[in-house]
Design a protein around this motif. Structure first.
Motif, PDB file in Angstrom:
ATOM      1  N   ARG A 151       0.842  -1.202   0.000  1.00  0.00           N
ATOM      2  CA  ARG A 151       0.000   0.000   0.000  1.00  0.00           C
ATOM      3  C   ARG A 151       0.880   1.257   0.000  1.00  0.00           C
ATOM      4  NH1 ARG A 151      -5.295   0.603   0.755  1.00  0.00           N
ATOM      5  NH2 ARG A 151      -5.125  -1.190  -0.657  1.00  0.00           N
ATOM      6  N   ASN A 152       1.990   1.182   0.733  1.00  0.00           N
ATOM      7  CA  ASN A 152       2.914   2.320   0.783  1.00  0.00           C
ATOM      8  C   ASN A 152       3.531   2.581  -0.579  1.00  0.00           C
ATOM      9  OD1 ASN A 152       3.881   4.313   2.413  1.00  0.00           O
ATOM     10  ND2 ASN A 152       4.598   2.862   3.979  1.00  0.00           N
ATOM     11  N   LYS A 153       3.959   1.480  -1.224  1.00  0.00           N
ATOM     12  CA  LYS A 153       4.551   1.606  -2.567  1.00  0.00           C
ATOM     13  C   LYS A 153       3.522   2.211  -3.527  1.00  0.00           C
ATOM     14  CE  LYS A 153       7.701  -2.376  -2.246  1.00  0.00           C
ATOM     15  NZ  LYS A 153       7.761  -3.836  -2.569  1.00  0.00           N
ATOM     16  N   LEU A 154       2.262   1.771  -3.371  1.00  0.00           N
ATOM     17  CA  LEU A 154       1.192   2.251  -4.248  1.00  0.00           C
ATOM     18  C   LEU A 154       1.016   3.758  -4.086  1.00  0.00           C
ATOM     19  CD1 LEU A 154      -0.974   1.483  -6.272  1.00  0.00           C
ATOM     20  CD2 LEU A 154      -2.428   0.742  -4.396  1.00  0.00           C
ATOM     21  N   LEU A 155       1.042   4.227  -2.843  1.00  0.00           N
ATOM     22  CA  LEU A 155       0.860   5.663  -2.605  1.00  0.00           C
ATOM     23  C   LEU A 155       2.021   6.462  -3.186  1.00  0.00           C
ATOM     24  CD1 LEU A 155      -0.667   5.582   0.992  1.00  0.00           C
ATOM     25  CD2 LEU A 155      -1.798   6.256  -1.135  1.00  0.00           C
ATOM     26  N   HIS A 156       3.243   5.899  -3.082  1.00  0.00           N
ATOM     27  CA  HIS A 156       4.395   6.593  -3.688  1.00  0.00           C
ATOM     28  C   HIS A 156       4.277   6.601  -5.197  1.00  0.00           C
ATOM     29  CE1 HIS A 156       6.461   6.297   0.280  1.00  0.00           C
ATOM     30  NE2 HIS A 156       6.946   7.461  -0.146  1.00  0.00           N
ATOM     31  N   LEU A 157       3.752   5.495  -5.753  1.00  0.00           N
ATOM     32  CA  LEU A 157       3.546   5.427  -7.208  1.00  0.00           C
ATOM     33  C   LEU A 157       2.550   6.488  -7.646  1.00  0.00           C
ATOM     34  CD1 LEU A 157       3.322   1.810  -8.659  1.00  0.00           C
ATOM     35  CD2 LEU A 157       4.555   3.778  -9.539  1.00  0.00           C
ATOM     36  N   LEU A 158       1.503   6.649  -6.863  1.00  0.00           N
ATOM     37  CA  LEU A 158       0.499   7.670  -7.195  1.00  0.00           C
ATOM     38  C   LEU A 158       1.137   9.057  -7.163  1.00  0.00           C
ATOM     39  CD1 LEU A 158      -2.926   6.657  -5.625  1.00  0.00           C
ATOM     40  CD2 LEU A 158      -2.460   7.286  -7.992  1.00  0.00           C
ATOM     41  N   ASP A 159       2.031   9.302  -6.200  1.00  0.00           N
ATOM     42  CA  ASP A 159       2.767  10.583  -6.170  1.00  0.00           C
ATOM     43  C   ASP A 159       3.479  10.800  -7.500  1.00  0.00           C
ATOM     44  OD1 ASP A 159       3.927  10.555  -2.675  1.00  0.00           O
ATOM     45  OD2 ASP A 159       1.991  10.997  -3.592  1.00  0.00           O
ATOM     46  N   SER A 160       4.153   9.734  -7.971  1.00  0.00           N
ATOM     47  CA  SER A 160       4.920   9.870  -9.219  1.00  0.00           C
ATOM     48  C   SER A 160       4.019  10.171 -10.403  1.00  0.00           C
ATOM     49  CB  SER A 160       5.704   8.579  -9.509  1.00  0.00           C
ATOM     50  OG  SER A 160       6.456   8.215  -8.385  1.00  0.00           O
ATOM     51  N   VAL A 161       2.829   9.540 -10.438  1.00  0.00           N
ATOM     52  CA  VAL A 161       1.931   9.772 -11.576  1.00  0.00           C
ATOM     53  C   VAL A 161       1.384  11.203 -11.524  1.00  0.00           C
ATOM     54  CG1 VAL A 161      -0.052   8.942 -12.877  1.00  0.00           C
ATOM     55  CG2 VAL A 161       1.193   7.361 -11.443  1.00  0.00           C
ATOM     56  N   ILE A 162       1.051  11.660 -10.302  1.00  0.00           N
ATOM     57  CA  ILE A 162       0.550  13.037 -10.170  1.00  0.00           C
ATOM     58  C   ILE A 162       1.643  14.018 -10.598  1.00  0.00           C
ATOM     59  CG2 ILE A 162      -0.300  14.804  -8.568  1.00  0.00           C
ATOM     60  CD1 ILE A 162      -1.409  12.371  -6.875  1.00  0.00           C
ATOM     61  N   ASP A 163       2.873  13.784 -10.106  1.00  0.00           N
ATOM     62  CA  ASP A 163       4.013  14.632 -10.511  1.00  0.00           C
ATOM     63  C   ASP A 163       4.146  14.646 -12.032  1.00  0.00           C
ATOM     64  OD1 ASP A 163       4.890  15.558  -8.078  1.00  0.00           O
ATOM     65  OD2 ASP A 163       6.350  13.950  -7.767  1.00  0.00           O
ATOM     66  N   ALA A 164       3.990  13.455 -12.639  1.00  0.00           N
ATOM     67  CA  ALA A 164       4.140  13.347 -14.100  1.00  0.00           C
ATOM     68  C   ALA A 164       3.043  14.128 -14.809  1.00  0.00           C
ATOM     69  CB  ALA A 164       4.101  11.875 -14.513  1.00  0.00           C
ATOM     70  N   LEU A 165       1.795  14.051 -14.314  1.00  0.00           N
ATOM     71  CA  LEU A 165       0.702  14.793 -14.947  1.00  0.00           C
ATOM     72  C   LEU A 165       0.927  16.294 -14.802  1.00  0.00           C
ATOM     73  CD1 LEU A 165      -1.985  14.900 -16.426  1.00  0.00           C
ATOM     74  CD2 LEU A 165      -3.149  14.553 -14.240  1.00  0.00           C
ATOM     75  N   VAL A 166       1.358  16.725 -13.608  1.00  0.00           N
ATOM     76  CA  VAL A 166       1.653  18.150 -13.375  1.00  0.00           C
ATOM     77  C   VAL A 166       2.751  18.601 -14.344  1.00  0.00           C
ATOM     78  CG1 VAL A 166       2.671  19.766 -11.716  1.00  0.00           C
ATOM     79  CG2 VAL A 166       0.878  18.174 -10.978  1.00  0.00           C
ATOM     80  N   TRP A 167       3.779  17.723 -14.515  1.00  0.00           N
ATOM     81  CA  TRP A 167       4.876  18.048 -15.425  1.00  0.00           C
ATOM     82  C   TRP A 167       4.356  18.181 -16.858  1.00  0.00           C
ATOM     83  CZ3 TRP A 167       7.284  15.718 -19.634  1.00  0.00           C
ATOM     84  CH2 TRP A 167       8.524  16.276 -19.997  1.00  0.00           C
ATOM     85  N   ALA A 168       3.507  17.252 -17.288  1.00  0.00           N
ATOM     86  CA  ALA A 168       2.959  17.276 -18.654  1.00  0.00           C
ATOM     87  C   ALA A 168       2.162  18.565 -18.880  1.00  0.00           C
ATOM     88  CB  ALA A 168       2.066  16.065 -18.881  1.00  0.00           C
ATOM     89  N   ILE A 169       1.376  18.957 -17.883  1.00  0.00           N
ATOM     90  CA  ILE A 169       0.569  20.175 -18.002  1.00  0.00           C
ATOM     91  C   ILE A 169       1.475  21.408 -18.065  1.00  0.00           C
ATOM     92  CG2 ILE A 169      -1.086  21.660 -16.775  1.00  0.00           C
ATOM     93  CD1 ILE A 169      -2.407  19.055 -15.716  1.00  0.00           C
TER      94      ILE A 169
END
Ligand SMILES: Cc1cc(O)cc2c1CC(c1ccc(O)cc1)=C2c1ccccc1
Length: 251
Positions: A165-183
């Motif tokens: 679950r911890n790894k999953l939450l960190h993964l979600l951080d990375s995806v959000i960071d990636a979307l923010v970066w794309a925008i």
């Protein structure tokens, strides 16, 4: 985070599955059965590619096997529908299931109750068109759907579940960071970037809604003896897990 947003995005861009052709001589006009069978045959092919796509998302295979399976079981139709919207974004009024399988909303008339869902799919697709959704944003949303799909379910008990679950939450951080970066690459003001992030993530709740409607409709269809995708998906996941781990088949 263990990798930069730029690196994360290029990894999930490379992970994109190839375009699939239905490769059937479609006899038009459709009947209820022929349309549902074509949709099932297409989805069956797409589900195979979805599993290998998921495994290319950085960190996904580091999650527990149970989480990997549960995430895909929760969101497979959302992911199929987001892919459908992406393929249809430049074709107003049409649903491009595959290059050789395009449907207008009127053709939905031949399957009881599907036209309402086609209209929801078309509405979400035109929203993506209005927003001028970029491919980089699209692949981030798709990864978000997968990784966000089962946070709501049972709270983790064992240490392995907690770790996953911890790894999953960190993964979600990375995806959000990636979307923010794309925008941030679109040259918008900071305020416009924040609003765009909001609009894109709010669309995810529409996708969950359409997927739930589709799942209900599909289960109604299965009572009419349409091939069960569920079994195919479960089979594939088992086939997949048995190849990646020699766990004894649960009796
Ligand atoms: C609207 C609706 C209603 C419904 O009962 C079923 C489906 C859909 C859409 C859809 C679909 C298929 C492939 C895609 O790439 C994207 C969507 C399916 C469907 C059918 C059989 C197996 C799996 C999914």
């Amino acid at each position: 985070p263990f990798m930069s947003p730029e690196e994360f995005i290029s990894r999930i861009m490379e992970a994109e599955p190839p375009e699939i052709y239905l490769m059937e001589d479609l006899k038009k006009p459709f009947t209820q059965a022929s349309m549902m069978m074509s949709l099932t045959n297409l989805a069956d092919k797409e589900l195979v590619l979805m599993i290998s796509w998921a495994k290319k998302i950085p960190g996904f295979v580091e999650l527990s096997l149970a989480d990997q399976i549960h995430l895909l079981k929760c969101c497979w139709l959302e992911i199929l529908m987001l892919g459908l919207m992406w393929r249809s974004v430049d074709h107003p009024g049409k649903l491009i299931f595959s290059p050789d399988f395009k449907l207008s909303r009127e053709e939905g008339q031949c399957v009881e109750g599907i036209m309402e869902i086609f209209d929801m799919l078309l509405a979400a697709t035109s929203r993506f068109r209005e927003l001028k959704l970029q491919r980089e944003e699209y692949v981030c949303l798709k990864a978000m759907i997968l990784l966000n799909s089962n946070l709501c379910t049972n709270s983790p008990q064992t240490t392995e579940e907690l770790e996953s679950r911890n790894k999953l939450l960190h993964l979600l951080d990375s995806v959000i960071d990636a979307l923010v970066w794309a925008i941030s690459k679109l040259g918008l003001s900071t305020q416009q970037q924040t609003l765009r992030l909001g609009h894109l993530t709010m669309l995810l709740s529409h996708i969950r809604h359409v997927s739930n409607k589709g799942m209900d409709h599909l289960s109604t269809m299965k009572k009419k003896n349409v091939v069960l995708v569920y079994n195919l998906l479960l089979e594939m996941l088992d086939a997949n897990t048995s190849s990646s781990s020699n766990q004894t088949a649960a009796s």
